[in-house]
Design a protein around this motif. Structure first.
Motif, mmCIF file in Angstrom:
data_model
loop_
_atom_site.group_PDB
_atom_site.id
_atom_site.type_symbol
_atom_site.label_atom_id
_atom_site.label_comp_id
_atom_site.label_asym_id
_atom_site.label_seq_id
_atom_site.Cartn_x
_atom_site.Cartn_y
_atom_site.Cartn_z
ATOM 1 N N PHE A 42 5.047 -2.590 -5.825
ATOM 2 C CA PHE A 42 4.872 -3.491 -4.909
ATOM 3 C C PHE A 42 3.635 -4.497 -5.559
ATOM 4 O O PHE A 42 2.849 -4.059 -6.281
ATOM 5 C CB PHE A 42 4.573 -3.482 -3.616
ATOM 6 N N GLN A 43 3.634 -5.734 -5.084
ATOM 7 C CA GLN A 43 2.365 -6.478 -5.573
ATOM 8 C C GLN A 43 1.955 -7.420 -4.332
ATOM 9 O O GLN A 43 2.785 -8.386 -3.866
ATOM 10 C CB GLN A 43 2.954 -7.516 -6.550
ATOM 11 N N LEU A 44 0.904 -7.353 -3.956
ATOM 12 C CA LEU A 44 0.359 -8.213 -2.700
ATOM 13 C C LEU A 44 -1.132 -8.625 -3.250
ATOM 14 O O LEU A 44 -1.342 -8.367 -4.316
ATOM 15 C CB LEU A 44 0.070 -6.913 -1.564
ATOM 16 N N THR A 45 -1.699 -9.205 -2.135
ATOM 17 C CA THR A 45 -2.966 -9.740 -2.414
ATOM 18 C C THR A 45 -3.930 -9.214 -1.632
ATOM 19 O O THR A 45 -3.709 -9.277 -0.264
ATOM 20 C CB THR A 45 -2.933 -11.377 -2.164
ATOM 21 N N ALA A 64 8.905 -10.775 1.808
ATOM 22 C CA ALA A 64 9.824 -10.121 0.698
ATOM 23 C C ALA A 64 8.793 -9.187 -0.372
ATOM 24 O O ALA A 64 9.129 -8.337 -0.860
ATOM 25 C CB ALA A 64 10.109 -11.443 -0.375
ATOM 26 N N GLU A 65 7.312 -9.657 -0.423
ATOM 27 C CA GLU A 65 6.556 -8.887 -1.164
ATOM 28 C C GLU A 65 5.983 -7.666 -0.225
ATOM 29 O O GLU A 65 5.702 -6.675 -0.729
ATOM 30 C CB GLU A 65 5.228 -9.873 -1.264
ATOM 31 N N LEU A 66 6.247 -7.877 1.046
ATOM 32 C CA LEU A 66 5.446 -6.510 2.032
ATOM 33 C C LEU A 66 6.560 -5.526 1.881
ATOM 34 O O LEU A 66 6.505 -4.461 2.120
ATOM 35 C CB LEU A 66 5.288 -7.144 3.466
ATOM 36 N N ASP A 67 7.845 -5.923 2.128
ATOM 37 C CA ASP A 67 8.959 -4.846 2.316
ATOM 38 C C ASP A 67 8.968 -3.789 1.531
ATOM 39 O O ASP A 67 9.430 -2.791 1.993
ATOM 40 C CB ASP A 67 10.430 -5.814 2.492
ATOM 41 N N PRO A 68 9.190 -4.011 0.145
ATOM 42 C CA PRO A 68 9.146 -2.846 -0.664
ATOM 43 C C PRO A 68 8.216 -1.600 -0.251
ATOM 44 O O PRO A 68 8.377 -0.431 -0.268
ATOM 45 C CB PRO A 68 8.846 -3.430 -1.976
ATOM 46 N N VAL A 93 -9.153 3.220 2.601
ATOM 47 C CA VAL A 93 -8.727 2.892 3.535
ATOM 48 C C VAL A 93 -8.101 1.283 3.262
ATOM 49 O O VAL A 93 -8.530 0.545 2.931
ATOM 50 C CB VAL A 93 -9.645 2.660 5.178
ATOM 51 N N VAL A 94 -6.883 1.253 3.600
ATOM 52 C CA VAL A 94 -5.900 -0.054 3.356
ATOM 53 C C VAL A 94 -5.329 -0.408 4.482
ATOM 54 O O VAL A 94 -4.504 0.268 5.422
ATOM 55 C CB VAL A 94 -4.854 0.302 2.283
ATOM 56 N N PHE A 95 -5.667 -1.558 4.865
ATOM 57 C CA PHE A 95 -4.938 -2.336 6.093
ATOM 58 C C PHE A 95 -3.979 -3.448 5.555
ATOM 59 O O PHE A 95 -4.467 -4.236 4.700
ATOM 60 C CB PHE A 95 -6.119 -2.894 7.001
ATOM 61 N N VAL A 96 -2.476 -3.158 5.849
ATOM 62 C CA VAL A 96 -1.601 -3.926 5.482
ATOM 63 C C VAL A 96 -1.195 -5.058 6.556
ATOM 64 O O VAL A 96 -0.565 -4.647 7.442
ATOM 65 C CB VAL A 96 -0.333 -3.548 5.021
ATOM 66 N N SER A 97 -1.375 -6.371 6.349
ATOM 67 C CA SER A 97 -0.926 -7.336 7.444
ATOM 68 C C SER A 97 0.570 -7.454 7.317
ATOM 69 O O SER A 97 1.005 -7.611 6.375
ATOM 70 C CB SER A 97 -1.525 -8.599 7.214
ATOM 71 N N VAL A 98 1.163 -7.396 8.611
ATOM 72 C CA VAL A 98 2.626 -7.569 8.582
ATOM 73 C C VAL A 98 2.639 -9.054 9.187
ATOM 74 O O VAL A 98 3.818 -9.449 9.752
ATOM 75 C CB VAL A 98 3.329 -6.627 9.565
ATOM 76 N N GLY A 105 -8.624 -11.937 -2.816
ATOM 77 C CA GLY A 105 -7.609 -12.997 -3.656
ATOM 78 C C GLY A 105 -7.265 -12.302 -4.820
ATOM 79 O O GLY A 105 -6.345 -12.899 -5.628
ATOM 80 N N ALA A 106 -7.620 -10.920 -5.157
ATOM 81 C CA ALA A 106 -6.978 -10.098 -6.269
ATOM 82 C C ALA A 106 -5.812 -9.501 -5.949
ATOM 83 O O ALA A 106 -5.566 -9.285 -4.835
ATOM 84 C CB ALA A 106 -8.102 -9.154 -6.723
ATOM 85 N N ALA A 107 -5.078 -9.352 -7.083
ATOM 86 C CA ALA A 107 -3.880 -8.781 -6.965
ATOM 87 C C ALA A 107 -3.973 -7.096 -6.411
ATOM 88 O O ALA A 107 -4.834 -6.715 -7.142
ATOM 89 C CB ALA A 107 -2.979 -8.899 -8.161
ATOM 90 N N PHE A 108 -2.950 -6.689 -5.965
ATOM 91 C CA PHE A 108 -3.205 -5.033 -5.477
ATOM 92 C C PHE A 108 -1.800 -4.580 -5.639
ATOM 93 O O PHE A 108 -0.986 -5.194 -5.058
ATOM 94 C CB PHE A 108 -3.659 -4.770 -4.105
ATOM 95 N N SER A 109 -1.488 -3.383 -6.319
ATOM 96 C CA SER A 109 -0.289 -2.795 -6.703
ATOM 97 C C SER A 109 -0.312 -1.371 -6.426
ATOM 98 O O SER A 109 -1.271 -0.970 -5.941
ATOM 99 C CB SER A 109 0.330 -3.127 -8.036
#
Length: 196
Positions: A43-46, A132-136, A98-103, A50-54
């Protein structure tokens, strides 16, 4: 007569010791282990800076991950507070992030996530992206979410899975804790995580 050199014996002991540490079975006294480790999808999120996180950013350490949204009135802030309180009970060194992923891609910008996580721990990672980026990522963690219209001028809320998941240093889903989260129990489980 064959004679084993002391240096070789020491090397063999160190190799066997390292192998046995890596194969130690994970136990969670209060959480639930998956039947087998499940690889996290690419996956590739921000992040909130503002940095990329994979997926690569999950490797090498344990990850405690929760998905939610900043406009959540109750479950999200309560769960994040309990994670924060559990961490306060731990003695260093800590072997997890700890990672918080916004839905909520429509409202949760990196700037808003940075501000929101500042109320809990500014060192935590906040991730956002398009659906589309969150789903994987979320699909591979079996975390669901859906936008629910409230019927007033386009207002909405988000329904989402409330479990907190555990990802191992190899980037695999290995366990989870169900709501309601107990901070003492979570702290007890986190304290047993082996060093990566």
């Amino acid at each position: 007569m064959f004679r084993v050199q002391p240096v070789w014996c020491l090397a063999l002991i160190l190799v066997l010791s390292a192998c046995s540490r890596q194969d130690d079975p994970l136990t969670l006294a209060h959480g639930t282990l998956t039947s087998s480790p499940q690889p996290v999808a690419e996956f590739q999120l921000t992040d909130q800076t503002g940095a990329a996180f994979s997926r690569e950013d999950l490797l090498g350490q344990w990850t405690v991950l929760f998905s939610g949204f900043t406009h959540c009135p109750d479950v999200c802030p309560l769960t994040l507070s309990k994670i924060r309180n559990a961490e306060d009970r731990l003695e260093p060194p800590v072997h997890h992030q700890v990672v918080f992923v916004s839905v909520d891609p429509g409202r949760d910008t990196p700037e808003l996530l940075r501000e929101y996580l500042g109320f809990f721990d500014p060192d935590w990672v906040g991730l956002s992206g398009t659906g589309a980026e969150l789903d994987p990522l979320l699909d591979s963690l079996e975390l669901a979410y859906v936008r629910v219209p409230l019927g007033t001028e386009g207002d909405y809320t988000m329904d989402h899975t409330t479990a907190v998941v555990l990802i191992d240093p190899k980037g695999r889903l290995v366990g989870y804790w169900k709501a309601p989260l107990d901070e003492r129990q979570l702290a007890a489980d986190l304290a047993t995580l082996p060093a990566p």
